[in-house]
Design a protein around this motif. Structure first.
Motif, short mmCIF file in Angstrom:
data_model
loop_
_atom_site.label_atom_id
_atom_site.label_comp_id
_atom_site.label_asym_id
_atom_site.label_seq_id
_atom_site.Cartn_x
_atom_site.Cartn_y
_atom_site.Cartn_z
N PHE A 1 5.66 11.77 -7.85
CA PHE A 1 6.91 11.05 -7.67
C PHE A 1 6.66 9.57 -7.90
O PHE A 1 5.56 9.06 -7.66
N PRO A 2 7.67 8.82 -8.36
CA PRO A 2 7.48 7.38 -8.53
C PRO A 2 7.30 6.70 -7.17
O PRO A 2 7.92 7.10 -6.19
N VAL A 3 6.45 5.71 -7.13
CA VAL A 3 6.19 4.98 -5.89
C VAL A 3 7.09 3.76 -5.86
O VAL A 3 7.03 2.91 -6.75
N PRO A 4 7.97 3.65 -4.85
CA PRO A 4 8.83 2.47 -4.76
C PRO A 4 8.01 1.21 -4.52
O PRO A 4 6.94 1.26 -3.93
N GLU A 5 8.52 0.08 -4.99
CA GLU A 5 7.80 -1.18 -4.82
C GLU A 5 7.68 -1.57 -3.36
O GLU A 5 6.74 -2.26 -2.97
N THR A 6 8.62 -1.12 -2.55
CA THR A 6 8.60 -1.51 -1.13
C THR A 6 7.62 -0.69 -0.32
O THR A 6 7.34 -1.02 0.82
N GLN A 7 7.08 0.39 -0.91
CA GLN A 7 6.16 1.22 -0.15
C GLN A 7 4.82 0.52 0.01
O GLN A 7 4.25 0.00 -0.93
N ARG A 8 4.33 0.52 1.23
CA ARG A 8 3.05 -0.12 1.52
C ARG A 8 1.91 0.74 1.04
O ARG A 8 1.99 1.94 0.96
N GLN A 9 0.82 0.07 0.74
CA GLN A 9 -0.39 0.78 0.36
C GLN A 9 -0.99 1.42 1.61
O GLN A 9 -0.81 0.94 2.72
N PRO A 10 -1.71 2.52 1.45
CA PRO A 10 -2.30 3.17 2.63
C PRO A 10 -3.28 2.24 3.34
O PRO A 10 -3.95 1.42 2.70
N PHE A 11 -3.32 2.36 4.66
CA PHE A 11 -4.21 1.52 5.46
C PHE A 11 -5.67 1.80 5.14
O PHE A 11 -6.48 0.90 5.04
N PHE A 12 -6.01 3.09 4.97
CA PHE A 12 -7.37 3.48 4.65
C PHE A 12 -7.47 3.69 3.14
O PHE A 12 -6.88 4.60 2.61
N ARG A 13 -8.22 2.85 2.49
CA ARG A 13 -8.29 2.94 1.03
C ARG A 13 -8.93 4.25 0.56
O ARG A 13 -8.54 4.81 -0.44
N ASN A 14 -9.93 4.74 1.26
CA ASN A 14 -10.60 5.97 0.87
C ASN A 14 -9.96 7.20 1.49
O ASN A 14 -10.47 8.30 1.37
N GLY A 15 -8.87 7.02 2.20
CA GLY A 15 -8.23 8.14 2.88
C GLY A 15 -8.84 8.34 4.26
O GLY A 15 -9.86 7.75 4.62
N ALA A 16 -8.21 9.20 5.02
CA ALA A 16 -8.68 9.46 6.38
C ALA A 16 -9.90 10.37 6.41
O ALA A 16 -10.54 10.49 7.44
N ASN A 17 -10.22 11.01 5.30
CA ASN A 17 -11.35 11.93 5.28
C ASN A 17 -12.68 11.24 5.57
O ASN A 17 -13.63 11.87 6.04
#
Length: 128
Positions: free
Chosen positions: A55-71
């Motif tokens: 899906f397209p990512v809206p410009e207002t959506q924040r980047q995830p807090f964990f860059r490598n993911g929670a794994n």
């Protein structure tokens, strides 16, 4: 038909958009037009999803807090929780104060939940 035969999808993608209640029309004709517009928007999103695979990512959506993911946090969290569990079990075995605290806390929780006081407190807290 796949779900009935037991073949489940490997991935499920969702796209959620929130609308203010003030945006939603109240009369039937306007509501039908508004819903039809949402339907066309959904179809455009699905078309883009099938072309690009996401899906397209809206410009207002924040980047995830964990860059490598929670794994990347799974093993440290697993180790910390297990260390805490073994520490509590060890303290329960050797410490009378810990045993007394756990006995008091569990009896208190049992009495509060069986008498209905806990539910009353929960309802009062919901009103805040």
């Amino acid at each position: 038909m796949d779900l009935i035969t037991g073949r489940f999808p490997e991935e499920i993608h969702t796209n959620i958009k929130r609308h203010d209640a003030s945006e939603i029309p109240t009369d039937d004709v306007a509501l039908e037009a508004w819903l039809r517009e949402r339907w066309y928007e959904k179809e455009e999103l699905l078309k883009e999803f099938y072309e690009k695979g996401s899906f397209p990512v809206p410009e207002t959506q924040r980047q995830p807090f964990f860059r490598n993911g929670a794994n990347s946090f799974v093993w440290p969290i697993f180790l910390i929780w297990n260390a805490a569990l073994f520490l509590i079990l060890y303290l329960l075995i050797i410490s009378p104060a810990t045993r007394s605290y756990f006995l008091f806390a569990n009896l208190t929780l049992f009495l509060l939940s069986t008498t209905g006081i806990l539910e009353d407190l929960d309802r009062r807290c919901e009103k805040w």
